[in-house]
Design a protein around this motif. Sequence first.
Motif, short mmCIF file in Angstrom:
data_model
loop_
_atom_site.label_atom_id
_atom_site.label_comp_id
_atom_site.label_asym_id
_atom_site.label_seq_id
_atom_site.Cartn_x
_atom_site.Cartn_y
_atom_site.Cartn_z
N UNK A 142 7.94 -22.87 -1.71
CA UNK A 142 7.39 -23.46 -0.48
C UNK A 142 6.11 -22.78 -0.01
N UNK A 143 6.01 -21.47 -0.20
CA UNK A 143 4.86 -20.71 0.33
C UNK A 143 3.84 -20.39 -0.76
N UNK A 144 3.88 -21.12 -1.86
CA UNK A 144 3.01 -20.78 -2.99
C UNK A 144 1.62 -21.39 -2.91
N UNK A 145 1.30 -22.06 -1.82
CA UNK A 145 -0.04 -22.60 -1.62
C UNK A 145 -0.45 -23.58 -2.69
N UNK A 146 -1.66 -23.38 -3.23
CA UNK A 146 -2.20 -24.32 -4.22
C UNK A 146 -1.42 -24.30 -5.53
N UNK A 147 -0.63 -23.26 -5.75
CA UNK A 147 0.16 -23.15 -6.96
C UNK A 147 1.56 -23.73 -6.82
N UNK A 148 1.84 -24.32 -5.65
CA UNK A 148 3.21 -24.74 -5.36
C UNK A 148 3.75 -25.75 -6.36
N UNK A 149 3.00 -26.80 -6.62
CA UNK A 149 3.50 -27.83 -7.52
C UNK A 149 3.70 -27.28 -8.93
N UNK A 150 2.77 -26.44 -9.40
CA UNK A 150 2.91 -25.85 -10.73
C UNK A 150 4.14 -24.94 -10.79
N UNK A 151 4.41 -24.23 -9.70
CA UNK A 151 5.58 -23.36 -9.66
C UNK A 151 6.86 -24.19 -9.68
N UNK A 152 6.87 -25.29 -8.94
CA UNK A 152 8.03 -26.18 -8.96
C UNK A 152 8.24 -26.74 -10.36
N UNK A 153 7.15 -27.16 -10.99
CA UNK A 153 7.24 -27.75 -12.33
C UNK A 153 7.84 -26.73 -13.33
N UNK A 154 7.40 -25.49 -13.22
CA UNK A 154 7.92 -24.45 -14.11
C UNK A 154 9.41 -24.21 -13.85
N UNK A 155 9.81 -24.23 -12.60
CA UNK A 155 11.21 -24.06 -12.26
C UNK A 155 12.07 -25.20 -12.78
N UNK A 156 11.55 -26.42 -12.69
CA UNK A 156 12.29 -27.57 -13.20
C UNK A 156 12.42 -27.53 -14.71
N UNK A 157 11.38 -27.08 -15.39
CA UNK A 157 11.46 -26.95 -16.84
C UNK A 157 12.55 -25.96 -17.23
N UNK A 158 12.61 -24.85 -16.53
CA UNK A 158 13.66 -23.85 -16.80
C UNK A 158 15.04 -24.44 -16.54
N UNK A 159 15.16 -25.19 -15.44
CA UNK A 159 16.43 -25.82 -15.12
C UNK A 159 16.85 -26.81 -16.19
N UNK A 160 15.91 -27.64 -16.64
CA UNK A 160 16.21 -28.64 -17.66
C UNK A 160 16.69 -27.98 -18.94
N UNK A 161 16.01 -26.96 -19.40
CA UNK A 161 16.40 -26.31 -20.65
C UNK A 161 17.76 -25.62 -20.51
N UNK A 162 18.01 -25.02 -19.37
CA UNK A 162 19.32 -24.41 -19.15
C UNK A 162 20.42 -25.46 -19.13
N UNK A 205 6.90 -33.86 -14.53
CA UNK A 205 5.70 -33.98 -13.69
C UNK A 205 6.01 -34.74 -12.41
N UNK A 206 6.68 -35.88 -12.56
CA UNK A 206 6.98 -36.72 -11.39
C UNK A 206 7.97 -36.04 -10.45
N UNK A 207 8.99 -35.39 -11.00
CA UNK A 207 9.95 -34.68 -10.15
C UNK A 207 9.25 -33.59 -9.35
N UNK A 208 8.34 -32.85 -10.00
CA UNK A 208 7.60 -31.80 -9.29
C UNK A 208 6.72 -32.39 -8.19
N UNK A 209 6.06 -33.49 -8.49
CA UNK A 209 5.23 -34.15 -7.48
C UNK A 209 6.09 -34.62 -6.30
N UNK A 210 7.24 -35.21 -6.63
CA UNK A 210 8.11 -35.70 -5.56
C UNK A 210 8.63 -34.59 -4.67
N UNK A 211 9.00 -33.47 -5.25
CA UNK A 211 9.48 -32.33 -4.46
C UNK A 211 8.34 -31.75 -3.63
#
Length: 315
Positions: free
Chosen positions: A257-277, A300-306
């Motif tokens: 939430x507080x990652x500023x301009x990197x927020x969406x990229x951080x969410x996307x990376x977290x979702x990728x980790x979740x998917x693989x797990x 990509x879309x899930x990260x954008x939506x979040x």
Amino acid sequence: MNAFSSYEHDIHAVDAGYVRPLLAAVHLIVEKGRVAIVDSGSNASVPPLLKALTALGLSPDAVDYLILTHIHLDHAGGAGSLMRLLPNARLLAHPRGVAHMVDPSRLVAGVTAVYGSVAVSKLYGEILPIPERRIIPATHGLQVDLAGRELLCLDTPGHARHHISVLDGCSSSFFTGDIFGLSYRELDRDGRQFIFPTTTPVQFDPAAMHASIELLLSHDPQVMYLTHYSQVRDVAAKAARLHDLIDAHVGIARAAESAGSQRQAMIRAGLQELLLAETERFGCVLPAAQVLDIFATDLDLNAQGLDVWLDAQAG
């Protein structure tokens, strides 16, 4: 699974021809020679749909209903073109979506603002309007009769505020659009189907999504038919997993939430980790790179939506 697959109770799935094979399905429900189509897909879906009708020994005038689970263009972009070829059909859409089917210009403008005119034209082509006289607002609890076969429309927000699911009483099954997540056939394992939520922009609402899943379960369905992609069973277990994964998506968003301009990229990376797990937990045998390729657009879309959802919470 082939481009055209048949199930029990005269239910059929047609590959919509959207982006890649086995990404999006259009479903046909057939009863005594009459047809209801659930979701239209894009304009690319029209030829395979007509071919499927022919394969079933049916003609376009046998279609009584075209039912849209929601008006995102991968589900509804071909509705205008298809309706022009179905002389007896009425279109069912959530009341919030009716105006956009009558005049799709705002819908197209919104998608174009996100993806650009070239991409929209390539994916969807021309989005044609539908005369309002041919549209039935699919209000919550609306029942329609398909040659004596009852189809019940339920308001199921969470993925979008204009989302419905359709209960087929004959087969005790739901046509769920995107509210019951994604289940791609490439990940099937020992007769089991993988499940993962979709939090596509711009109207993701986790509380509403949880409630909609519980509403579906309250009807004790035996089977779910997802647009992405078709039949899944073991419904209660998949619902429980979806609840957990929705919460995990929200947790990933909150952590960024507080990652500023990197927020969406951080969410996307977290979702990728979740998917693989999750695929590892499921026992998926595909290489991680192939899993990520299958889910690339969805991540990509899930990260954008979040990301959009976090902005809405802050507002």
